[in-house]
Design a protein around this motif. Structure first.
Motif, PDB file in Angstrom:
ATOM      1  N   THR A 153      60.578  48.780  12.452  1.00  0.00           N
ATOM      2  CA  THR A 153      59.586  48.666  13.529  1.00  0.00           C
ATOM      3  C   THR A 153      58.864  47.326  13.488  1.00  0.00           C
ATOM      4  O   THR A 153      58.651  46.690  14.513  1.00  0.00           O
TER       5      THR A 153
ATOM      6  N   VAL B  71      59.645  42.050  13.442  1.00  0.00           N
ATOM      7  CA  VAL B  71      59.275  40.804  14.129  1.00  0.00           C
ATOM      8  C   VAL B  71      57.973  40.221  13.570  1.00  0.00           C
ATOM      9  O   VAL B  71      57.934  39.052  13.182  1.00  0.00           O
TER      10      VAL B  71
ATOM     11  N   ILE C 276      65.285  38.959  21.536  1.00  0.00           N
ATOM     12  CA  ILE C 276      64.883  39.619  20.303  1.00  0.00           C
ATOM     13  C   ILE C 276      64.111  40.871  20.662  1.00  0.00           C
ATOM     14  O   ILE C 276      63.200  40.830  21.488  1.00  0.00           O
ATOM     15  N   ASP C 277      64.506  41.981  20.056  1.00  0.00           N
ATOM     16  CA  ASP C 277      63.808  43.225  20.336  1.00  0.00           C
ATOM     17  C   ASP C 277      62.571  43.292  19.448  1.00  0.00           C
ATOM     18  O   ASP C 277      62.663  43.551  18.260  1.00  0.00           O
ATOM     19  N   SER C 278      61.423  43.039  20.057  1.00  0.00           N
ATOM     20  CA  SER C 278      60.197  43.051  19.265  1.00  0.00           C
ATOM     21  C   SER C 278      59.507  44.404  19.347  1.00  0.00           C
ATOM     22  O   SER C 278      58.355  44.525  19.002  1.00  0.00           O
ATOM     23  N   LYS C 279      60.200  45.431  19.820  1.00  0.00           N
ATOM     24  CA  LYS C 279      59.614  46.770  19.993  1.00  0.00           C
ATOM     25  C   LYS C 279      58.383  46.717  20.903  1.00  0.00           C
ATOM     26  O   LYS C 279      57.399  47.411  20.682  1.00  0.00           O
TER      27      LYS C 279
END
Lengths: 165, 458
Positions: free
Chosen positions: A139, A142, B54-57
């Protein structure tokens, strides 16, 4: 009253007492030593909450590294009663008033507010290193990677400040 | 996302260019080329070209507003580097590292302009702050610079502590870091949320130097090397403002009645203190520090009004304020004497530079036909339409009039006073042309503000 409650109660008393001593004691070295006690008792809380990883990191990073650095700095600066700055009494009064108001607001907010997730003593598995690692690298991957930029810039800065011209 | 990645990458490139390259001109050219590339990839992203998804949620979301704002920031930094990068050489030996830190700061600004989660906000603010502490103290042999850096570091970390405390309280109340989740109203409002919101508000107010939290600003801006003051007072301040407006627009919109009056009081205090103290300054650098507080007051009007109008206004204000202030600082860096008397007879010695400086000062004061006028107009219009408080826009108008007095003192010194010492100013033709182009842009935006604002919508 079971053993956990007694443990949490006594740890809380130790934490509050040592935290108070940090600001009450006149000698800066004593303050730092009391701060170490505070960190250890907070780590005790983490262990009771079944968060061993946090507890160990807290001891290694704060009580270990940062506090030793603090002690060195304070001892090197050779602070004693003669070098203590004399503060204006109005300034002290203003500090007490504003600090007291902040305390009042936060205590009132904590008292009235309903905390969404109550602390899970003993059986919670949020603080376990496996759970933490999975969260951090799925989760929160990033923000985790972005924090590397933060550390890199701090490192560049440390070199800039520390290098001899 | 393009700009975020490229700016971090450019920071690393600049770091290594200091080891590999010996020529300062080469390092400078790489930085300027990198800045242009940054602007280009950001504009490409506005047109829908994203190089790396980019999957940063959902923690980072680049929308039109953020991208346009980033473009303005990158363009201003490009101008700043072309005008003032040469002067950074005088500060110290770590030339490439200063430029690397500037790129890292830009990465932080790209983060705070597009955060959807308080974690990203915190990281962004820290990535902006830490390099700034270092740039402030980069003139290591100057005691004033050291003092400013230490003061900034101590106060800045304290305000960061307040911000963390606020985030923790908000998490306690809502159980989420996402701004959309914080904004959701379910059941009674928790006092924890309000306490956290206030702490966040105050720490943000500190970072943009809003009135009761502004005491560090004059000392730090005055003590820091002038090249870096220029960067701090313009680009960084505007960058943190977008985080401010985004936080209150997306995170706390449902709590509006709770914070509106506090923001109004902060705005009024900032306008009063910034403008009135600026009148009494003897040094132009210090006057510009107070003027940046005063301009923060105007920008805060956009947070107060919180409408599509005010967002347009903030975009325009950021562009107008950054361009004009970067221009004035670029001239100020070249001066040997920073007092008002140092500008005596400047118009006779350097007629062209005096003329463009006058345009920048007119823009800051908000005289029609300059970008500053349009920016102030949008802000006050937004505040008039979206408030129950009429006294706030009126106060802003009066304070804009007060600001004329200290900006015009510089113009007066340049045109109507005689200089006792001959000028020692040396400028390159490129510097002149860039300044003239900048002044032309300021006037162009003052006549056609839609040239910029149209980018928000198509």
């Amino acid at each position: 009253m079971n053993i956990t409650q007694i443990l949490v109660g006594s740890l809380s008393v130790i934490t509050l007492f040592s935290a108070l001593m940090v600001i009450i004691s006149r000698n800066p070295v004593h303050s730092v030593l009391w701060l170490i006690v505070t960190f250890f008792s907070i780590s005790g809380h983490y262990i009771v909450l079944n968060a061993q990883f946090l507890a160990i990191v807290n001891i290694i990073v704060y009580a270990g590294a940062i506090m030793v650095l603090f002690l060195f700095v304070i001892m090197l600066m050779n602070l004693n009663r003669e070098t203590e700055p004399q503060k204006n009494k109005w300034l002290k009064l203003a500090g007490v008033l504003s600090g007291g108001s902040l305390l009042l607001v936060i205590v009132a907010a904590l008292h009235t507010g309903d905390i969404k997730a109550m602390a899970q003593v003993k059986e919670g598995d949020i603080g376990l290193i496996g759970t933490l690692g999975k969260e951090l690298f799925s989760t929160y991957v990033v923000p985790f990677e972005i924090s590397s930029i933060l550390f890199l810039s701090a490192m560049v800065g440390a070199v800039v400040i520390g290098k001899k011209e | 996302m393009n700009a975020l990645l490229l700016s971090a990458l450019m920071g690393v490139v600049m770091m290594f260019s200091g080891i590999v390259l010996k020529s300062k001109a080469a390092i400078r050219n790489i930085a300027i080329a990198g800045m242009l590339a940054l602007l280009l990839v950001n504009i490409l992203e506005m047109n829908g070209t994203v190089f790396l998804v980019i999957d940063s949620k959902g923690m980072i979301g680049f929308d039109r507003f953020a991208l346009l704002f980033n473009s303005i920031i990158f363009f201003s930094t490009f101008l700043y580097l072309t005008l003032s990068a040469r002067d950074m050489e005088k500060v110290g030996v770590n030339y490439a590292e200063y430029l690397a830190l500037i790129f890292f700061i830009l990465c932080g600004i790209a983060l705070v302009s597009s955060f959807r989660s308080l974690i990203i906000l915190f990281l962004g603010i820290e990535i902006i702050s830490i390099p700034l502490y270092i740039l402030t103290g980069s003139d290591k042999l100057n005691l004033k610079s050291n003092e400013a850096s230490l003061k900034y570091f101590l106060l800045g970390s304290f305000s960061t502590g307040l911000m963390l405390m606020g985030i923790a309280l908000i998490y306690g109340a809502k159980g989420t870091f996402y701004t959309s989740g914080i904004n959701m109203v379910n059941g009674a409002i928790s006092p924890l949320l309000i306490a956290g919101m206030l702490l966040l508000m105050f720490s943000m107010a500190f970072k943009v130097s809003v009135a009761p939290f502004h005491f560090w600003t004059p000392d730090v801006y005055d003590g820091a090397p002038t090249v870096f003051t220029s960067f701090m007072a313009t680009i960084v301040k505007a960058g943190v403002f977008i985080a401010f407006i985004r936080l209150f627009d997306e995170g706390f919109a449902s709590q509006q009645p709770k914070w509106k009056l506090i923001i109004a009081i902060l705005t009024a205090a900032t306008l009063l203190i910034g403008n009135i103290t600026a009148v009494f300054q003897q040094s132009v650098k210090r006057m510009l520090a107070y003027s940046s507080i005063a301009q923060a007051g105007f920008m805060l009007l956009s947070v107060y009004a919180m409408s599509p109008d005010s967002k347009e206004g903030l975009i325009l204000y950021a562009a107008a304020y950054c361009m004009a202030t970067i221009g004035i600082f670029a001239v100020l860096i070249k001066m040997s004497d920073y007092t008002f008397d140092g500008f005596n007879g400047f118009a006779k010695q350097q007629p062209l530079l005096a003329a463009v400086t006058t345009i920048f000062l007119l823009s800051l004061a908000g005289i029609p036909l300059t970008a500053g006028f349009m920016a102030k107009f949008y802000m006050i219009k937004a505040a008039m339409y979206n408030s129950g408080l009429l006294w706030l826009p009126i106060l802003a108008l009066v304070m804009a009039a007060v600001s004329v007095s200290y900006y015009f003192r510089v113009i007066q010194a340049m045109y109507f006073r005689e200089s006792s010492t001959p000028s020692t100013l040396t400028v390159t033709p490129a510097f002149r042309y860039t300044l003239v182009a900048l002044a032309a842009l300021v006037v162009l935006l003052g006549i056609f503000p839609n040239l910029l604002l149209a980018w928000l919508y198509f």
